[in-house]
Design a protein around this motif. Structure first.
Motif, PDB file in Angstrom:
ATOM      1  N   MET A   1       1.096  -1.172   0.137  1.00  0.00           N
ATOM      2  CA  MET A   1      -0.132  -0.005   0.121  1.00  0.00           C
ATOM      3  C   MET A   1       0.944   1.092   0.155  1.00  0.00           C
ATOM      4  SD  MET A   1      -2.930   1.089   2.824  1.00  0.00           S
ATOM      5  CE  MET A   1      -2.034   1.116   4.144  1.00  0.00           C
ATOM      6  N   ALA A   2       0.792   2.173  -0.926  1.00  0.00           N
ATOM      7  CA  ALA A   2       1.419   3.358  -1.182  1.00  0.00           C
ATOM      8  C   ALA A   2       0.732   4.499  -0.373  1.00  0.00           C
ATOM      9  CB  ALA A   2       1.717   3.645  -2.746  1.00  0.00           C
ATOM     10  N   THR A   3       1.206   5.348   0.333  1.00  0.00           N
ATOM     11  CA  THR A   3       0.698   6.428   0.882  1.00  0.00           C
ATOM     12  C   THR A   3       1.268   7.651   0.399  1.00  0.00           C
ATOM     13  OG1 THR A   3       0.324   5.117   2.825  1.00  0.00           O
ATOM     14  CG2 THR A   3       0.185   7.562   3.085  1.00  0.00           C
ATOM     15  N   THR A   4       0.549   8.663   0.146  1.00  0.00           N
ATOM     16  CA  THR A   4       0.861  10.049  -0.457  1.00  0.00           C
ATOM     17  C   THR A   4       1.671  10.889   0.862  1.00  0.00           C
ATOM     18  OG1 THR A   4      -1.089  10.909   0.198  1.00  0.00           O
ATOM     19  CG2 THR A   4      -1.299  10.344  -1.944  1.00  0.00           C
ATOM     20  N   GLY A   5       2.159  11.804   0.287  1.00  0.00           N
ATOM     21  CA  GLY A   5       3.014  12.628   1.114  1.00  0.00           C
ATOM     22  C   GLY A   5       2.297  13.150   2.438  1.00  0.00           C
ATOM     23  N   GLY A   6       2.432  14.396   2.673  1.00  0.00           N
ATOM     24  CA  GLY A   6       1.708  14.746   4.092  1.00  0.00           C
ATOM     25  C   GLY A   6       0.346  14.669   4.163  1.00  0.00           C
ATOM     26  N   ALA A   7      -0.375  14.712   5.140  1.00  0.00           N
ATOM     27  CA  ALA A   7      -1.642  14.442   5.512  1.00  0.00           C
ATOM     28  C   ALA A   7      -2.401  15.928   4.831  1.00  0.00           C
ATOM     29  CB  ALA A   7      -2.044  14.523   6.916  1.00  0.00           C
ATOM     30  N   LEU A   8      -3.471  15.293   3.990  1.00  0.00           N
ATOM     31  CA  LEU A   8      -4.393  16.338   3.417  1.00  0.00           C
ATOM     32  C   LEU A   8      -5.146  16.759   4.720  1.00  0.00           C
ATOM     33  CD1 LEU A   8      -5.431  14.508   0.282  1.00  0.00           C
ATOM     34  CD2 LEU A   8      -3.865  16.757   0.348  1.00  0.00           C
ATOM     35  N   ASP A   9      -5.777  18.052   4.470  1.00  0.00           N
ATOM     36  CA  ASP A   9      -6.779  18.499   5.516  1.00  0.00           C
ATOM     37  C   ASP A   9      -7.946  17.700   5.327  1.00  0.00           C
ATOM     38  OD1 ASP A   9      -5.473  20.443   6.935  1.00  0.00           O
ATOM     39  OD2 ASP A   9      -5.647  21.823   5.029  1.00  0.00           O
ATOM     40  N   ALA A  10      -8.417  17.489   4.024  1.00  0.00           N
ATOM     41  CA  ALA A  10      -9.814  16.594   4.058  1.00  0.00           C
ATOM     42  C   ALA A  10      -9.718  16.034   2.639  1.00  0.00           C
ATOM     43  CB  ALA A  10     -10.902  17.552   4.072  1.00  0.00           C
ATOM     44  N   VAL A  11     -10.250  14.822   2.547  1.00  0.00           N
ATOM     45  CA  VAL A  11     -10.604  14.180   1.514  1.00  0.00           C
ATOM     46  C   VAL A  11     -12.116  13.836   1.189  1.00  0.00           C
ATOM     47  CG1 VAL A  11     -10.607  11.710   0.164  1.00  0.00           C
ATOM     48  CG2 VAL A  11      -8.363  12.722   1.253  1.00  0.00           C
ATOM     49  N   VAL A  12     -12.554  14.498   0.105  1.00  0.00           N
ATOM     50  CA  VAL A  12     -14.150  14.432  -0.106  1.00  0.00           C
ATOM     51  C   VAL A  12     -14.258  13.159  -1.271  1.00  0.00           C
ATOM     52  CG1 VAL A  12     -15.882  15.590  -1.038  1.00  0.00           C
ATOM     53  CG2 VAL A  12     -14.466  16.953   0.259  1.00  0.00           C
ATOM     54  N   VAL A  13     -15.220  12.398  -0.809  1.00  0.00           N
ATOM     55  CA  VAL A  13     -15.341  10.918  -1.792  1.00  0.00           C
ATOM     56  C   VAL A  13     -16.655  11.209  -2.408  1.00  0.00           C
ATOM     57  CG1 VAL A  13     -15.536   8.378  -1.827  1.00  0.00           C
ATOM     58  CG2 VAL A  13     -14.147   9.703  -0.010  1.00  0.00           C
ATOM     59  N   GLY A  14     -16.571  11.402  -3.852  1.00  0.00           N
ATOM     60  CA  GLY A  14     -17.603  11.469  -4.557  1.00  0.00           C
ATOM     61  C   GLY A  14     -18.011  13.142  -5.052  1.00  0.00           C
ATOM     62  N   ALA A  15     -17.966  13.304  -6.529  1.00  0.00           N
ATOM     63  CA  ALA A  15     -18.208  14.483  -7.249  1.00  0.00           C
ATOM     64  C   ALA A  15     -19.302  14.795  -7.547  1.00  0.00           C
ATOM     65  CB  ALA A  15     -16.802  14.628  -8.020  1.00  0.00           C
ATOM     66  N   GLY A  16     -20.471  14.547  -6.789  1.00  0.00           N
ATOM     67  CA  GLY A  16     -21.924  14.757  -7.383  1.00  0.00           C
ATOM     68  C   GLY A  16     -22.004  16.340  -6.783  1.00  0.00           C
ATOM     69  N   LEU A  17     -22.993  16.785  -6.721  1.00  0.00           N
ATOM     70  CA  LEU A  17     -23.373  18.089  -6.313  1.00  0.00           C
ATOM     71  C   LEU A  17     -22.772  18.511  -4.633  1.00  0.00           C
ATOM     72  CD1 LEU A  17     -26.735  19.473  -7.905  1.00  0.00           C
ATOM     73  CD2 LEU A  17     -24.371  19.546  -8.677  1.00  0.00           C
ATOM     74  N   ALA A  18     -23.433  17.452  -3.975  1.00  0.00           N
ATOM     75  CA  ALA A  18     -22.893  17.710  -2.629  1.00  0.00           C
ATOM     76  C   ALA A  18     -21.288  17.722  -2.349  1.00  0.00           C
ATOM     77  CB  ALA A  18     -23.440  16.504  -1.656  1.00  0.00           C
ATOM     78  N   GLY A  19     -20.500  16.887  -3.113  1.00  0.00           N
ATOM     79  CA  GLY A  19     -19.229  16.555  -2.878  1.00  0.00           C
ATOM     80  C   GLY A  19     -18.682  17.827  -3.517  1.00  0.00           C
ATOM     81  N   LEU A  20     -19.056  18.316  -4.780  1.00  0.00           N
ATOM     82  CA  LEU A  20     -18.469  19.478  -5.381  1.00  0.00           C
ATOM     83  C   LEU A  20     -18.605  20.903  -4.380  1.00  0.00           C
ATOM     84  CD1 LEU A  20     -19.774  18.859  -9.029  1.00  0.00           C
ATOM     85  CD2 LEU A  20     -17.165  19.142  -8.237  1.00  0.00           C
ATOM     86  N   ALA A  21     -19.984  20.946  -3.701  1.00  0.00           N
ATOM     87  CA  ALA A  21     -20.112  22.100  -2.999  1.00  0.00           C
ATOM     88  C   ALA A  21     -19.106  21.852  -1.479  1.00  0.00           C
ATOM     89  CB  ALA A  21     -21.603  22.174  -2.561  1.00  0.00           C
ATOM     90  N   CYS A  22     -19.184  20.863  -1.144  1.00  0.00           N
ATOM     91  CA  CYS A  22     -18.276  20.734   0.159  1.00  0.00           C
ATOM     92  C   CYS A  22     -16.869  21.123  -0.309  1.00  0.00           C
ATOM     93  CB  CYS A  22     -18.303  19.252   0.772  1.00  0.00           C
ATOM     94  SG  CYS A  22     -17.380  19.062   2.146  1.00  0.00           S
ATOM     95  N   ALA A  23     -16.162  20.409  -1.193  1.00  0.00           N
ATOM     96  CA  ALA A  23     -14.846  20.574  -1.597  1.00  0.00           C
ATOM     97  C   ALA A  23     -14.598  22.187  -1.962  1.00  0.00           C
ATOM     98  CB  ALA A  23     -14.407  19.840  -2.759  1.00  0.00           C
TER      99      ALA A  23
END
Length: 413
Positions: A1-23
């Protein structure tokens, strides 16, 4: 399992309207955010496809300009919106009757004269109901007594005959249920938005709405074709084996994936709808108007190419008709018979272009129904979508906005 660099503040899963608004809201607040989407494009259920030269929305769609979240987030002029007629046609045993908004199309309101679509008492009751819903603050409607929509219409003084002729066929297409069992609070808010806004479609299809939201995100924020396998203690694990570490994870997918990723979300049932797309050499109705059926053999039908000519190649009409449930053997043949009656035309030569079934088209909203539900389920775990609010564009966007506020409250107390 590969892990990206430093931790992000947030990951939003799903790019529907709710996810787009949240991101979008989290990015505006200065957070480091990634938006991951399993599909090859944004939008979720709100997408448009090109099919044999036609624009095919994923299920019948309309766009309402009156929603506060829509006005806040979108450039409506850039969408090049094309309006539906402000009203509906109702196929009855007495022929087609027109329900028009007399404040917008007074010359088309003849069927609102007593004795045609409804009697005097029904018309007066409808006027009082509509004036209250249109003029009262939304907060008043949200705090009103909750019952079923059927009970609310009866309490407003509307006769069973008028409800069966107009409201039941029309609202079946709005709420995707046939018994008027949706929460009365939801009904009043939807009726308010219908009276105050314009129902329309973007020239490039309904998918232009989420695309505009996505185009406003900074480069590198959105990752398409990146399905999430599961949530981890540190973030999310993609099916590719890559882990995205993040302080907060917001699940903004459809109900099935959301329930799999976050079982504690307790997502309720959804309504299923199927839309049949027919083509014809000539338009069976030379106006951009929704047509319902008093006998409820379909939810609604319209000639989409009358609303947006670009939905169909020149010289061809595109007719979209929606029904409850899934496609079953013989259903299209029965539907074609009903459409021939409703449009008063010979539909035998129509070509069935494609059929689209949307299993999670709209959340069921019977009473008691919470108009807004907190997004946070646990430390660092959030969920949003129309199942946390109301089944509408407004509900999805507002739910995404609420999730962003709760993420910020946790990360920046």
């Amino acid at each position: 399992m590969a892990t990206t660099g430093g931790a992000l503040d947030a990951v939003v899963v799903g790019a529907g309207l709710a996810g787009l608004a949240c991101a979008g809201d989290l990015l505006t607040a200065g957070l480091d955010v990634r938006l991951v989407e399993a599909s090859d494009a944004v939008g979720g259920r709100m997408r448009s496809d090109r099919y044999e030269g036609f624009v095919i929305d994923r299920g019948f769609q309309v766009f309402n300009t009156s929603y506060p979240q829509v006005r806040r987030r979108l450039d409506l002029r850039a969408l090049a919106l094309r309006p539906f007629t402000p009203g509906v046609l109702i196929h009855t045993d007495r022929g087609r009757l027109r329900f028009s908004d007399p404040t917008r199309r007074p010359r088309e309101a003849a069927d609102l004269l007593p004795g045609r679509l409804a009697g005097t008492r029904d018309l007066l009751a409808l006027g009082v109901l509509s004036a209250r819903d249109m003029l009262a603050p939304a907060g008043v409607l949200k705090r009103g007594e909750e019952r079923t929509t059927r009970s609310a219409l009866a309490a407003a003084g509307l006769s069973e005959e008028f409800v069966e002729r107009f409201f039941r066929p029309f609202l079946s297409g709005v709420f995707l249920e046939d018994e008027l069992e949706t929460s009365s609070r939801v009904f009043h808010l939807v009726w308010r938005s219908t009276l105050r806004g314009t129902l329309c479609l973007p020239t490039d299809g309904i998918g232009a709405v989420p695309r505009q939201l996505a185009d406003a995100l900074p480069a590198g924020t959105l990752r398409l074709e990146s399905p999430v396998d599961r949530l981890t203690d540190d973030g999310v694990l993609l099916t590719t084996g890559t882990e995205l570490a993040a302080k907060a994870v917001v699940v903004a997918t459809g109900p099935g994936p959301a329930a799999a990723l976050l079982p504690a979300a307790h997502i309720g049932p959804y309504r299923t709808t199927t839309t049949y797309y027919h083509t014809a050499d000539t338009s069976p109705l030379a106006e951009p108007t929704l047509l319902t059926d008093e006998r409820r053999r379909f939810l609604n039908t319209c000639v989409l190419s009358e609303v947006v000519p670009g939905y169909a190649p020149a010289g061809t009409a595109l007719i979209a008709t929606s029904v409850l449930g899934t496609d079953t053997p013989g259903r299209e043949a029965r539907l074609r018979t009903a459409l021939a009656e409703a449009y008063a035309t010979d539909a035998s030569a129509w070509r069935l272009l494609t059929v689209r079934t949307i299993e999670d088209a709209l959340p069921a909203m019977p009473p008691p129904h919470r108009l807004t539900t907190p997004a946070q389920l646990a430390p660092g775990r959030f969920v949003c979508g129309d199942h946390r609010a109301t089944g509408s564009v407004q509900g999805a966007l507002a739910s995404g906005a609420r999730a962003a506020r709760e993420v910020l409250r946790e990360l920046r107390p």
